[in-house]
Design an enzyme around this catalytic site. Structure first.
Site, PDB file in Angstrom:
ATOM      1  N   TRP A 241      -4.489   2.838  10.306  1.00  0.00           N
ATOM      2  CA  TRP A 241      -5.433   1.885   9.905  1.00  0.00           C
ATOM      3  C   TRP A 241      -5.528   2.872   8.505  1.00  0.00           C
ATOM      4  O   TRP A 241      -6.472   3.543   7.461  1.00  0.00           O
ATOM      5  CB  TRP A 241      -7.186   2.631  10.639  1.00  0.00           C
TER       6      TRP A 241
ATOM      7  N   TYR B   5       1.699  -8.838  16.993  1.00  0.00           N
ATOM      8  CA  TYR B   5       1.236  -8.072  15.665  1.00  0.00           C
ATOM      9  C   TYR B   5       1.803  -6.836  16.307  1.00  0.00           C
ATOM     10  O   TYR B   5       2.823  -6.242  15.841  1.00  0.00           O
ATOM     11  CB  TYR B   5       0.563  -8.086  15.017  1.00  0.00           C
TER      12      TYR B   5
ATOM     13  N   LYS C 280       6.300  -5.236  15.808  1.00  0.00           N
ATOM     14  CA  LYS C 280       6.881  -3.943  15.340  1.00  0.00           C
ATOM     15  C   LYS C 280       7.330  -3.207  16.410  1.00  0.00           C
ATOM     16  O   LYS C 280       8.154  -2.125  16.093  1.00  0.00           O
ATOM     17  CB  LYS C 280       4.950  -3.589  14.836  1.00  0.00           C
TER      18      LYS C 280
ATOM     19  N   THR D 263       1.669  -7.724   8.022  1.00  0.00           N
ATOM     20  CA  THR D 263       0.437  -7.007   8.071  1.00  0.00           C
ATOM     21  C   THR D 263      -0.929  -7.870   8.315  1.00  0.00           C
ATOM     22  O   THR D 263      -1.497  -7.254   8.920  1.00  0.00           O
ATOM     23  CB  THR D 263       0.128  -6.227   6.509  1.00  0.00           C
TER      24      THR D 263
ATOM     25  N   GLN E 189       1.022  -1.441  -0.177  1.00  0.00           N
ATOM     26  CA  GLN E 189       0.024   0.197  -0.110  1.00  0.00           C
ATOM     27  C   GLN E 189       0.684   1.299   0.083  1.00  0.00           C
ATOM     28  O   GLN E 189       0.914   2.297  -0.836  1.00  0.00           O
ATOM     29  CB  GLN E 189      -0.716   0.489   1.113  1.00  0.00           C
TER      30      GLN E 189
ATOM     31  N   THR F 111       3.277   1.236  14.365  1.00  0.00           N
ATOM     32  CA  THR F 111       1.496   1.352  14.089  1.00  0.00           C
ATOM     33  C   THR F 111       1.123   2.029  15.843  1.00  0.00           C
ATOM     34  O   THR F 111       1.713   1.641  16.676  1.00  0.00           O
ATOM     35  CB  THR F 111       1.448  -0.177  13.730  1.00  0.00           C
TER      36      THR F 111
ATOM     37  N   TYR G 235       8.202   2.502   8.348  1.00  0.00           N
ATOM     38  CA  TYR G 235       6.647   2.643   9.284  1.00  0.00           C
ATOM     39  C   TYR G 235       6.442   1.856  10.541  1.00  0.00           C
ATOM     40  O   TYR G 235       6.924   0.192  10.617  1.00  0.00           O
ATOM     41  CB  TYR G 235       6.087   2.227   7.851  1.00  0.00           C
TER      42      TYR G 235
END
Length: 302
Positions: free
Chosen positions: A146, A121, A125, A61, A11, A97, A95
């Site tokens: 999100w 998860y 991260k 993810t 994404q 979260t 990146y």
């Protein structure tokens, strides 16, 4: 400036490829080019490319799947990130979260708030963040939330697809956060990269990067159908609110995923747009059946 972009088909990676200036030398790396599940693959790819900047948009993810495949999640989100941090580039951008927090805070989370993930998860991260910090090199960590964009599996495309197939959907109403477009993340990253290329980077560290405002998954789903109707694509599907405990996901999620973006907005002299603006754009581009047909029903995070 030479940039190695990992996760170039995801994404955020796809959005970055569409926005990075052509004057820069960008080497896109999809999984086939650097499989982060394989120990040493990330370091080997960077050694071949010898970039000035590494942008790591690759991640595990699948939030619920991570509960039963923790080794794979940690391999991609923690151990491979450690390899990238030690690879010797001038800068690393990665990146993270909102799921590094437990969601018990009343207001939006600041960068220096205590982390306490509720699921594998989130811990994986956070492990990546810690690996970068332990290395001590120049880095930018952007925590976001999100994420959505057309043509990929995410909450927007999943709701559009399911609403076209079913008469009703149950959606969680006791978790809040800010839907954030991959375009906003990419635009912000490009601005940070421009400052690096000009020798005036923002201060290295961790920043929160999310659209402004907040909503629940339930109201988010309702807004998606509203946007679809505004674009001439009415989906007569009833959205019903349920609690997270009623919905029964494998991984716990934070009840509050709001991120305070004051630090990054001040550093860039920017005001991030509302979450509604980004969602409206993603819906408008996603209701094209040719786009929807490419989207898997599997929903991840990131």
């Amino acid at each position: 400036m030479r940039i190695a972009l990992l996760g170039s088909n995801g994404q955020v990676g796809s959005a970055l490829l569409a926005r990075l200036p052509r004057a820069w030398s960008v080497v896109p790396l999809a999984r086939r080019d650097a499989d982060l599940l394989v120990p040493g693959a990330a370091a080997a790819a960077i050694a071949r490319i010898r970039p000035d900047v590494i942008v790591n948009a690759a991640a595990w993810t699948a939030v619920d799947k991570a509960e039963t495949e923790a080794t794979r999640a940690y391999r991609v989100n923690s151990e491979a990130v450690r390899e990238l941090a030690a690879a010797g580039a001038d800068w690393l951008i990665s990146y993270s979260t909102d799921y590094v927090f437990d969601g018990r805070k009343a207001g939006a989370y600041r960068e220096d708030d205590a982390t306490a993930p509720l699921n594998v998860y989130g811990w994986s991260k956070l492990g990546g963040e810690q690996a970068i910090a332990e290395n001590g090199g120049k880095s930018l960590i952007f925590r976001t939330s999100w994420v959505h964009t057309p043509g990929h599996a995410n909450f927007v495309t999943t709701i559009l697809r399911l609403a076209a197939e079913r008469e009703s959907l149950n959606v969680v109403d006791d978790q809040i956060g800010a839907p954030t477009s991959a375009g906003l993340i990419a635009d912000t990253t490009v601005e940070a990269l421009k400052r690096i290329s000009e020798g005036r980077p923002i201060e290295a560290g961790t920043y929160h990067l999310a659209a402004s405002g907040a909503t629940s998954w339930f109201h988010y789903a309702q807004f998606i159908l509203q946007c679809a109707e505004e674009a001439g694509h009415t989906l007569p599907c009833a959205i019903h609110p349920v609690s997270a405990s009623q919905y029964g996901q494998a991984a716990m999620r934070p009840a509050n995923s709001q991120l305070d973006t004051t630090k990054l907005e001040a550093a860039l002299g920017a005001d991030f747009p509302s979450w509604q603006e980004g969602v409206r754009q993603t819906v408008a581009q996603s209701i094209n059946p040719a786009v929807l047909d490419t989207v898997s029903l599997r929903q991840g995070h990131g």
